[in-house]
Design a protein around this motif. Sequence first.
Motif, PDB file in Angstrom:
ATOM      1  N   SER A   1       0.822  -1.208   0.000  1.00  0.00           N
ATOM      2  CA  SER A   1       0.000   0.000   0.000  1.00  0.00           C
ATOM      3  C   SER A   1       0.856   1.257   0.000  1.00  0.00           C
ATOM      4  CB  SER A   1      -0.927   0.012   1.216  1.00  0.00           C
ATOM      5  OG  SER A   1      -1.938  -0.974   1.087  1.00  0.00           O
ATOM      6  N   VAL A   2       2.116   1.114   0.366  1.00  0.00           N
ATOM      7  CA  VAL A   2       3.100   2.195   0.261  1.00  0.00           C
ATOM      8  C   VAL A   2       4.302   1.653  -0.487  1.00  0.00           C
ATOM      9  CG1 VAL A   2       4.683   3.713   1.509  1.00  0.00           C
ATOM     10  CG2 VAL A   2       2.361   3.346   2.388  1.00  0.00           C
ATOM     11  N   GLU A   3       4.733   2.388  -1.524  1.00  0.00           N
ATOM     12  CA  GLU A   3       5.937   2.018  -2.268  1.00  0.00           C
ATOM     13  C   GLU A   3       6.560   3.296  -2.800  1.00  0.00           C
ATOM     14  OE1 GLU A   3       7.225  -1.542  -5.220  1.00  0.00           O
ATOM     15  OE2 GLU A   3       5.575  -0.286  -5.951  1.00  0.00           O
ATOM     16  N   ALA A   4       7.737   3.649  -2.276  1.00  0.00           N
ATOM     17  CA  ALA A   4       8.352   4.923  -2.656  1.00  0.00           C
ATOM     18  C   ALA A   4       9.798   4.951  -2.193  1.00  0.00           C
ATOM     19  CB  ALA A   4       7.592   6.090  -2.029  1.00  0.00           C
ATOM     20  N   PRO A   5      10.645   5.735  -2.871  1.00  0.00           N
ATOM     21  CA  PRO A   5      11.958   6.032  -2.307  1.00  0.00           C
ATOM     22  C   PRO A   5      11.768   6.714  -0.956  1.00  0.00           C
ATOM     23  CG  PRO A   5      11.849   6.709  -4.604  1.00  0.00           C
ATOM     24  CD  PRO A   5      10.448   6.371  -4.182  1.00  0.00           C
TER      25      PRO A   5
ATOM     26  N   THR B   1     -10.026   2.098   1.382  1.00  0.00           N
ATOM     27  CA  THR B   1     -10.390   0.729   1.701  1.00  0.00           C
ATOM     28  C   THR B   1      -9.438  -0.243   0.994  1.00  0.00           C
ATOM     29  OG1 THR B   1     -11.963   0.849  -0.128  1.00  0.00           O
ATOM     30  CG2 THR B   1     -12.824   1.248   2.083  1.00  0.00           C
ATOM     31  N   LEU B   2      -9.429  -1.469   1.480  1.00  0.00           N
ATOM     32  CA  LEU B   2      -8.696  -2.551   0.825  1.00  0.00           C
ATOM     33  C   LEU B   2      -9.688  -3.486   0.140  1.00  0.00           C
ATOM     34  CD1 LEU B   2      -5.983  -3.595   3.460  1.00  0.00           C
ATOM     35  CD2 LEU B   2      -5.671  -2.168   1.423  1.00  0.00           C
ATOM     36  N   PRO B   3      -9.225  -4.187  -0.923  1.00  0.00           N
ATOM     37  CA  PRO B   3      -7.903  -4.080  -1.544  1.00  0.00           C
ATOM     38  C   PRO B   3      -7.828  -2.867  -2.461  1.00  0.00           C
ATOM     39  CG  PRO B   3      -9.218  -5.690  -2.724  1.00  0.00           C
ATOM     40  CD  PRO B   3     -10.064  -5.247  -1.562  1.00  0.00           C
ATOM     41  N   HIS B   4      -6.596  -2.378  -2.695  1.00  0.00           N
ATOM     42  CA  HIS B   4      -6.405  -1.256  -3.608  1.00  0.00           C
ATOM     43  C   HIS B   4      -6.024  -1.778  -4.989  1.00  0.00           C
ATOM     44  CE1 HIS B   4      -1.975  -1.543  -3.792  1.00  0.00           C
ATOM     45  NE2 HIS B   4      -2.033  -1.882  -2.522  1.00  0.00           N
ATOM     46  N   ALA B   5      -6.229  -0.935  -5.990  1.00  0.00           N
ATOM     47  CA  ALA B   5      -5.819  -1.300  -7.348  1.00  0.00           C
ATOM     48  C   ALA B   5      -4.297  -1.368  -7.423  1.00  0.00           C
ATOM     49  CB  ALA B   5      -6.352  -0.284  -8.346  1.00  0.00           C
ATOM     50  N   PRO B   6      -3.740  -2.213  -8.275  1.00  0.00           N
ATOM     51  CA  PRO B   6      -2.272  -2.314  -8.376  1.00  0.00           C
ATOM     52  C   PRO B   6      -1.649  -0.976  -8.760  1.00  0.00           C
ATOM     53  CG  PRO B   6      -3.349  -4.108  -9.572  1.00  0.00           C
ATOM     54  CD  PRO B   6      -4.427  -3.147  -9.197  1.00  0.00           C
ATOM     55  N   PHE B   7      -0.494  -0.680  -8.146  1.00  0.00           N
ATOM     56  CA  PHE B   7       0.280   0.488  -8.552  1.00  0.00           C
ATOM     57  C   PHE B   7       1.007   0.192  -9.859  1.00  0.00           C
ATOM     58  CE2 PHE B   7       1.169   1.802  -3.845  1.00  0.00           C
ATOM     59  CZ  PHE B   7      -0.167   2.112  -3.691  1.00  0.00           C
ATOM     60  N   PRO B   8       1.371   1.220 -10.623  1.00  0.00           N
ATOM     61  CA  PRO B   8       2.294   0.992 -11.736  1.00  0.00           C
ATOM     62  C   PRO B   8       3.621   0.455 -11.202  1.00  0.00           C
ATOM     63  CG  PRO B   8       1.323   3.189 -11.850  1.00  0.00           C
ATOM     64  CD  PRO B   8       0.965   2.633 -10.506  1.00  0.00           C
ATOM     65  N   PRO B   9       4.336  -0.353 -11.968  1.00  0.00           N
ATOM     66  CA  PRO B   9       5.631  -0.837 -11.496  1.00  0.00           C
ATOM     67  C   PRO B   9       6.539   0.321 -11.092  1.00  0.00           C
ATOM     68  CG  PRO B   9       4.990  -1.979 -13.508  1.00  0.00           C
ATOM     69  CD  PRO B   9       4.005  -0.859 -13.325  1.00  0.00           C
ATOM     70  N   LEU B  10       7.206   0.189  -9.952  1.00  0.00           N
ATOM     71  CA  LEU B  10       8.117   1.238  -9.511  1.00  0.00           C
ATOM     72  C   LEU B  10       9.251   1.398 -10.515  1.00  0.00           C
ATOM     73  CD1 LEU B  10       8.845   3.220  -7.159  1.00  0.00           C
ATOM     74  CD2 LEU B  10      10.349   1.398  -6.307  1.00  0.00           C
ATOM     75  N   ALA B  11       9.575   2.638 -10.861  1.00  0.00           N
ATOM     76  CA  ALA B  11      10.653   2.906 -11.807  1.00  0.00           C
ATOM     77  C   ALA B  11      11.956   2.295 -11.312  1.00  0.00           C
ATOM     78  CB  ALA B  11      10.812   4.409 -12.011  1.00  0.00           C
ATOM     79  N   GLY B  12      12.756   1.784 -12.247  1.00  0.00           N
ATOM     80  CA  GLY B  12      14.051   1.210 -11.902  1.00  0.00           C
ATOM     81  C   GLY B  12      15.036   2.267 -11.449  1.00  0.00           C
ATOM     82  N   ARG B  13      16.189   1.800 -11.009  1.00  0.00           N
ATOM     83  CA  ARG B  13      17.169   2.729 -10.449  1.00  0.00           C
ATOM     84  C   ARG B  13      17.612   3.775 -11.466  1.00  0.00           C
ATOM     85  NH1 ARG B  13      22.800   3.466  -9.377  1.00  0.00           N
ATOM     86  NH2 ARG B  13      23.042   4.449  -7.320  1.00  0.00           N
ATOM     87  N   ASP B  14      17.833   3.380 -12.713  1.00  0.00           N
ATOM     88  CA  ASP B  14      18.251   4.354 -13.729  1.00  0.00           C
ATOM     89  C   ASP B  14      17.177   5.417 -13.927  1.00  0.00           C
ATOM     90  OD1 ASP B  14      20.613   3.039 -14.059  1.00  0.00           O
ATOM     91  OD2 ASP B  14      20.065   2.083 -15.966  1.00  0.00           O
ATOM     92  N   GLU B  15      15.906   5.007 -13.882  1.00  0.00           N
ATOM     93  CA  GLU B  15      14.809   5.962 -14.083  1.00  0.00           C
ATOM     94  C   GLU B  15      14.592   6.838 -12.855  1.00  0.00           C
ATOM     95  OE1 GLU B  15      14.531   2.619 -14.997  1.00  0.00           O
ATOM     96  OE2 GLU B  15      15.106   3.311 -17.008  1.00  0.00           O
ATOM     97  N   ARG B  16      15.040   6.394 -11.689  1.00  0.00           N
ATOM     98  CA  ARG B  16      14.928   7.206 -10.466  1.00  0.00           C
ATOM     99  C   ARG B  16      16.150   8.076 -10.239  1.00  0.00           C
ATOM    100  NH1 ARG B  16      14.187   2.208  -8.152  1.00  0.00           N
ATOM    101  NH2 ARG B  16      15.987   2.631  -6.813  1.00  0.00           N
ATOM    102  N   GLU B  17      17.236   7.781 -10.923  1.00  0.00           N
ATOM    103  CA  GLU B  17      18.525   8.394 -10.627  1.00  0.00           C
ATOM    104  C   GLU B  17      18.487   9.913 -10.765  1.00  0.00           C
ATOM    105  OE1 GLU B  17      23.238   7.729 -11.796  1.00  0.00           O
ATOM    106  OE2 GLU B  17      21.656   7.046 -13.148  1.00  0.00           O
ATOM    107  N   ILE B  18      19.217  10.581  -9.879  1.00  0.00           N
ATOM    108  CA  ILE B  18      19.382  12.032  -9.927  1.00  0.00           C
ATOM    109  C   ILE B  18      20.769  12.314 -10.489  1.00  0.00           C
ATOM    110  CG2 ILE B  18      19.518  14.146  -8.560  1.00  0.00           C
ATOM    111  CD1 ILE B  18      17.662  12.708  -6.527  1.00  0.00           C
ATOM    112  N   VAL B  19      20.823  12.946 -11.657  1.00  0.00           N
ATOM    113  CA  VAL B  19      22.116  13.203 -12.310  1.00  0.00           C
ATOM    114  C   VAL B  19      22.268  14.685 -12.589  1.00  0.00           C
ATOM    115  CG1 VAL B  19      22.279  10.922 -13.333  1.00  0.00           C
ATOM    116  CG2 VAL B  19      21.112  12.740 -14.580  1.00  0.00           C
TER     117      VAL B  19
END
Length: 346
Positions: free
Chosen positions: A102-106, A328-346
């Motif tokens: 239900s929680v997924e984040a950096p 309420t539960l259940p919640h709809a699926p989240f989009p797949p979490l972005a990979g490390r390259d897509e999250r990277e701060i450059v």
Amino acid sequence: MNIDLSNIFLKRDAESRSLSAENPAGDKGRGAMADPKGEGPARDLGRGWKVRPCIDLDAGETAILMDHDGPGVIRHMWFTFSQEFYRDVIVRIYWDGQSRPSVEAPLGDFLCCSWNRRQNVLGLPINVNPSGGMNIYFPMPFRKHARITIENDSPNPLAHFFYTVNYTLEDVRDDALYFHGCWRRSNPLEHLKEHVILDDVRGQGQYVGTFMAWQQNDAGWWGEGEIKMYIDGDRQFPTICGTGTEDYFGGAWGFGDDFTAPYLGFRQVVGKSQEVGARMTLYRFHVQDPVFFREDLKVTMQALGWRAGRRFLPLRDDIASVAYWYQTLPHAPFPPLAGRDEREIV
């Protein structure tokens, strides 16, 4: 179940528990039991002293911080770790045996600290203090089970990860909803598209907060865009529509200065607003004004600047966000979490 200054003095049928590296199971009377075994700073002091205040995470390792039965309420969590890992450490929270988090984040962005920089935040639900002490006070009830994991999604080991999870064992009301949080990034934002903060929420609940990490890729003012909230069947046009980015976050006329307040904040983290490459963070907590929905919810933010002839310029900025809500539960699926390259701060 609710606790504030108006009722903190009342007798309650609750038991307090706390999880940390010094009592990872949170068992009653089992804290500070680590044995230094003649090593480390407590080698002359023995058990009962400061022996195991933190954990280390190898590259790719996932640690379980909480895996406990309810009913209960997580009241407060505190974290501190190297700012270099703010986008690499992923927090996931699972309620009542659900297979999807239900929680997924950096963890840095989740706690309003982005761009791999420490920032002080004087918010009520999320409070960050010098130097990098990150706190979250959103109450998180669970009926059957709560599971919290931390993943080091980095090629490097992470030393000295400190944490505390404070919770109560007590009955949970039938109408209590479950806390959710989801991270997304548009980098760069597609031309003539809006940044999606939250989409495909199904169920009943209330939206309670927005955090954004914003890098402007053009010079000049970047905050003419409007927030939109599509509620319970809205399609082309939303029920709630803002009047400007800084307006939604409680400021006006281009902000000008940094500020951090109980429910609203803006900070220039790298560079200055209206300069190319400036990196900023913004938050708004809807504690006093939750956005209620009965069936579904979608939240977006436009990115607009100015061009010649007093015309709006759709921007292609680097925008990341965290949405906070209860449902309420259940919640709809989240989009797949972005990979490390897509999250990277450059």
